[in-house]
Scaffold this motif. Sequence first.
Motif, PDB file in Angstrom:
ATOM      1  N   UNK A   8       0.844  -1.212   0.000  1.00 21.24           N
ATOM      2  CA  UNK A   8       0.000   0.000   0.000  1.00 21.24           C
ATOM      3  C   UNK A   8       0.869   1.248   0.000  1.00 21.24           C
ATOM      4  N   UNK A   9       2.097   1.102  -0.512  1.00 15.07           N
ATOM      5  CA  UNK A   9       2.972   2.258  -0.632  1.00 15.07           C
ATOM      6  C   UNK A   9       3.837   2.519   0.590  1.00 15.07           C
ATOM      7  N   UNK A  10       3.776   1.634   1.604  1.00 12.23           N
ATOM      8  CA  UNK A  10       4.601   1.822   2.803  1.00 12.23           C
ATOM      9  C   UNK A  10       6.040   1.447   2.503  1.00 12.23           C
ATOM     10  N   UNK A  28       5.457 -12.493  -1.679  1.00 12.71           N
ATOM     11  CA  UNK A  28       4.898 -11.761  -2.807  1.00 12.71           C
ATOM     12  C   UNK A  28       4.380 -10.430  -2.275  1.00 12.71           C
ATOM     13  N   UNK A  29       4.665  -9.355  -2.987  1.00 12.27           N
ATOM     14  CA  UNK A  29       4.136  -8.039  -2.636  1.00 12.27           C
ATOM     15  C   UNK A  29       2.833  -7.865  -3.412  1.00 12.27           C
ATOM     16  N   UNK A  30       1.721  -7.627  -2.692  1.00 12.57           N
ATOM     17  CA  UNK A  30       0.435  -7.585  -3.398  1.00 12.57           C
ATOM     18  C   UNK A  30      -0.551  -6.630  -2.746  1.00 12.57           C
ATOM     19  N   UNK A  31      -1.411  -6.043  -3.607  1.00 16.57           N
ATOM     20  CA  UNK A  31      -2.558  -5.273  -3.111  1.00 16.57           C
ATOM     21  C   UNK A  31      -3.859  -5.915  -3.591  1.00 16.57           C
ATOM     22  N   UNK A  32      -3.722  -7.105  -4.194  1.00 17.59           N
ATOM     23  CA  UNK A  32      -4.876  -7.823  -4.737  1.00 17.59           C
ATOM     24  C   UNK A  32      -5.606  -8.563  -3.611  1.00 17.59           C
ATOM     25  N   UNK A  33      -6.866  -8.176  -3.307  1.00 23.14           N
ATOM     26  CA  UNK A  33      -7.599  -8.797  -2.198  1.00 23.14           C
ATOM     27  C   UNK A  33      -7.654 -10.325  -2.275  1.00 23.14           C
ATOM     28  N   UNK A  59      -8.128   4.114  -0.140  1.00 20.22           N
ATOM     29  CA  UNK A  59      -8.249   4.220  -1.597  1.00 20.22           C
ATOM     30  C   UNK A  59      -8.271   2.841  -2.269  1.00 20.22           C
ATOM     31  N   UNK A  60      -7.563   1.882  -1.673  1.00 18.76           N
ATOM     32  CA  UNK A  60      -7.480   0.552  -2.293  1.00 18.76           C
ATOM     33  C   UNK A  60      -8.506  -0.435  -1.723  1.00 18.76           C
ATOM     34  N   UNK A  61      -9.262  -0.001  -0.705  1.00 20.92           N
ATOM     35  CA  UNK A  61     -10.235  -0.901  -0.075  1.00 20.92           C
ATOM     36  C   UNK A  61      -9.604  -1.887   0.889  1.00 20.92           C
TER      37      UNK A  61
END
Length: 193
Positions: A8-10, A28-33, A59-61
């Motif tokens: 999430x940009x951290x 794995x780096x992911x923002x996919x729910x 913003x990403x939920x």
Amino acid sequence: MKLVIIDYGAGNIQSIMFALERLGYKAVLSKDPAEIKAADKVIFPGVGEASSAMKMLLASGLDTLIPTLTQPVLGICLGMQLMCTKTEEGNTKGLGIFEVDVLKFSDKVKVPQMGWNTIYNLQSDLFKGIAEQEYMYLVHSFYAPACAAAIATTNYDVEYASALQKNNFYGTQFHPEKSGDVGEKILSNFLAL
């Protein structure tokens, strides 16, 4: 084992990935729910400022996803603080997983607390094989006060919760990925939960 680090940009992602690789794991780096939900273990990192980090989660939920996760989740530093009810940093509402408000250190001490400090009152499998008073690496200006969810304590101006746990959620104020062999043992214990 499928390991996901929430993206999430951290900051601080690389040092966590390197620490996990030293333990023989690839994350794995992911923002996919869907990918986060399917992980065996989830790491919620954090280096940065609370209100802007929370904006990115909103913003990403991910703010609604993270509290519903059922596998072991480890919040590190700001990640742990964002799992609390709210933080004085930017007067930010948190995810409400840990029922404690994050406060700013008083002006009586140098802020941020930066460097090595001890952890004690260890009370979780996260600290299996870890001695009381081991030194961990910390960089922070805000802290979670001692509370029911505290599983480790550190003293800097006040005694505060340097680690928290509620059900499958764990948080460390210190950086295990930057705390040498002891920090790697804590990460290894998390992976073994």
